[in-house]
Design an enzyme around this catalytic site. Structure first.
Site, PDB file in Angstrom:
ATOM      1  N   ARG A 243     -19.150  -8.605 -21.670  1.00 31.00           N
ATOM      2  CA  ARG A 243     -19.830  -8.543 -20.171  1.00 31.00           C
ATOM      3  C   ARG A 243     -20.620  -9.727 -19.787  1.00 31.00           C
ATOM      4  O   ARG A 243     -21.090 -10.466 -20.471  1.00 31.00           O
ATOM      5  CB  ARG A 243     -20.874  -7.180 -20.472  1.00 31.00           C
ATOM      6  CG  ARG A 243     -20.243  -6.002 -20.523  1.00 31.00           C
ATOM      7  CD  ARG A 243     -19.669  -5.523 -19.280  1.00 31.00           C
ATOM      8  NE  ARG A 243     -18.942  -4.135 -19.309  1.00 31.00           N
ATOM      9  CZ  ARG A 243     -17.965  -3.764 -19.487  1.00 31.00           C
ATOM     10  NH1 ARG A 243     -16.934  -4.718 -20.136  1.00 31.00           N
ATOM     11  NH2 ARG A 243     -17.295  -2.431 -19.950  1.00 31.00           N
ATOM     12  N   GLU A 272     -20.425  -9.640 -11.121  1.00 29.17           N
ATOM     13  CA  GLU A 272     -19.042  -9.176 -10.887  1.00 29.17           C
ATOM     14  C   GLU A 272     -19.061  -8.266  -9.454  1.00 29.17           C
ATOM     15  O   GLU A 272     -19.499  -7.256  -9.499  1.00 29.17           O
ATOM     16  CB  GLU A 272     -18.378  -8.530 -11.830  1.00 29.17           C
ATOM     17  CG  GLU A 272     -17.217  -8.901 -12.520  1.00 29.17           C
ATOM     18  CD  GLU A 272     -16.797  -8.417 -13.702  1.00 29.17           C
ATOM     19  OE1 GLU A 272     -17.237  -9.029 -14.915  1.00 29.17           O
ATOM     20  OE2 GLU A 272     -16.197  -7.417 -13.863  1.00 29.17           O
ATOM     21  N   HIS A 290     -11.626 -10.352 -14.814  1.00 33.31           N
ATOM     22  CA  HIS A 290     -11.875  -9.002 -15.640  1.00 33.31           C
ATOM     23  C   HIS A 290     -10.306  -8.368 -16.089  1.00 33.31           C
ATOM     24  O   HIS A 290     -10.257  -7.298 -15.559  1.00 33.31           O
ATOM     25  CB  HIS A 290     -12.784  -7.938 -15.289  1.00 33.31           C
ATOM     26  CG  HIS A 290     -13.440  -7.166 -16.180  1.00 33.31           C
ATOM     27  ND1 HIS A 290     -14.784  -6.896 -16.115  1.00 33.31           N
ATOM     28  CD2 HIS A 290     -12.882  -6.603 -17.353  1.00 33.31           C
ATOM     29  CE1 HIS A 290     -14.976  -6.038 -16.973  1.00 33.31           C
ATOM     30  NE2 HIS A 290     -14.127  -6.023 -17.707  1.00 33.31           N
TER      31      HIS A 290
HETATM   32  C1  DGY Z   1     -13.851  -2.204 -21.123  1.00 32.26           C
HETATM   33  O1  DGY Z   1     -13.157  -1.153 -21.406  1.00 32.26           O
HETATM   34  O2  DGY Z   1     -15.111  -1.998 -21.424  1.00 32.26           O
HETATM   35  C2  DGY Z   1     -13.164  -3.367 -20.339  1.00 32.26           C
HETATM   36  O3  DGY Z   1     -14.301  -4.274 -20.226  1.00 32.26           O
HETATM   37  C3  DGY Z   1     -12.377  -2.975 -19.433  1.00 32.26           C
HETATM   38  O4  DGY Z   1     -11.374  -3.772 -19.469  1.00 32.26           O
END
Ligand code: DGY
Length: 332
Positions: A243, A272, A290
């Site tokens: 993240r 983001e 992403h």
């Molecule tokens: C998640 O599933 O947390 C991912 O970031 C999605 O791509």
């Protein structure tokens, strides 16, 4: 029974793969946001009203406001993601609302992405592509666009959960030494990969490549910031597929600009879809939008898994990927 289930209303906040949508449509009255954009907050609050189940995305904030808007009949928010930093789980539990996610099915796709970024950053792939397209390739030369070797180097895995371990396993073809942090040592993982458990600062001091795989929590927010860049090798490359806010993006731009580290391969961003301006004109940063789980196969599996969780919750059962079983005690 079928008629009663058809009365159940499900909302899906973005378009999802067809098979997953059809699975839900076979049982419930389903509405989906089929405009290819995130809903504005007021739209989302309006759309969840009166739903028994909602499939949410990682950028939908599931908090008291949204749960109040959904109403007391709501049984589940099924997140179409493994990460659940967008959800207030304790509050959902208090209300008897199940929260589920999509673990395992995206592990390989995300680990592949971390490796794609690692290799692309080490070998300057994105920059090379830009040079070709702008007519800057005038022929082979011994000193042209030299990157760094991956084989034999040290890979630091910050957070050896499912995805972190999958990234480490992929390193076996590159004869890498593996260091890792985790809440506790993981002996099976160590046996299969030869990885060594170590503290974060030592991992940062010793690693040539550092790949982040921690969930976003108050503890991991800005886990990698000014101090951490200060102790990393000047030749280090940082990879983030977890993240964005795990990295202090301004500090990263500064560390790259001043040569504190060599490069960064990023798939996720602090604010983001905004990206820190200081990163945009640095060739040392390879930037992806992403895409960690973005394969046809994985996105379909995520959709089916989220749909199965909704099906279970609306049958009155515990969803298979339930993150708050305690909600069952409160549920009506
Ligand atoms: C998640 O599933 O947390 C991912 O970031 C999605 O791509």
């Amino acid at each position: 029974m079928e008629a009663a289930m058809k009365d159940h209303k499900v909302y899906i906040t973005r378009m999802i793969p067809e098979r997953a949508l059809r699975l839900l449509q076979g049982h419930y009255s389903v509405e989906v946001n089929n405009e290819d954009r995130p809903l504005r907050r007021e739209e989302l609050l309006d759309k969840v009203r009166g739903r028994h189940g909602v499939m949410t995305m990682l950028n939908d904030m599931v908090n008291d406001e949204l749960m109040d808007a959904a109403g007391s009949q709501c049984r589940i928010f099924a997140n179409y993601a493994v990460g659940v930093n967008n959800i207030d789980i304790p509050s959902a539990s208090q209300r008897g609302i199940f929260i589920s996610n999509t673990p395992d099915v995206l592990t390989d796709a995300t680990a592949d992405m971390a490796w794609a970024l690692l290799l692309a950053t080490a070998r300057r792939i994105a920059e090379g592509d830009r040079i070709i397209r702008s007519g800057g390739f005038i022929g082979w030369s011994p000193l042209f666009m030299l990157g760094v070797e991956v084989t034999g180097k040290t890979l630091g895995i910050v957070g050896a959960g499912r995805i972190g371990q999958a990234v480490a396993r992929r390193a076996s073809g590159f004869d890498m030494k593996i260091l890792y942090t985790a809440n506790r040592p993981k002996t099976d993982f160590e046996k299969t990969t030869g990885a060594s458990f170590i503290g974060l600062d030592s991992l940062l001091e010793l690693s040539d490549f550092v790949s982040l795989h921690v969930p976003l929590t108050p503890v991991t927010h800005h886990l990698i910031s000014k101090h951490e860049f200060g102790i990393m090798k000047e030749t280090a490359i940082l990879i983030n597929t977890s993240r964005g806010p795990v990295i202090d993006e301004k500090a990263l731009a500064e560390a790259l600009r001043t040569g504190q580290i060599r490069g960064a391969g990023l798939d996720v961003y602090e604010r983001e879809p905004e990206v820190e301006k200081g990163l945009l004109d640095l060739d040392k940063a390879v930037l992806c939008p992403h895409l960690g789980s973005a394969t046809l196969e994985t996105r379909e599996r995520m959709g089916l898994m989220a749909a199965e969780n909704i099906l279970a919750a609306l049958r009155g059962e515990m969803p298979p990927q339930c993150l708050n079983p305690e909600a069952a005690k409160k549920g009506g």
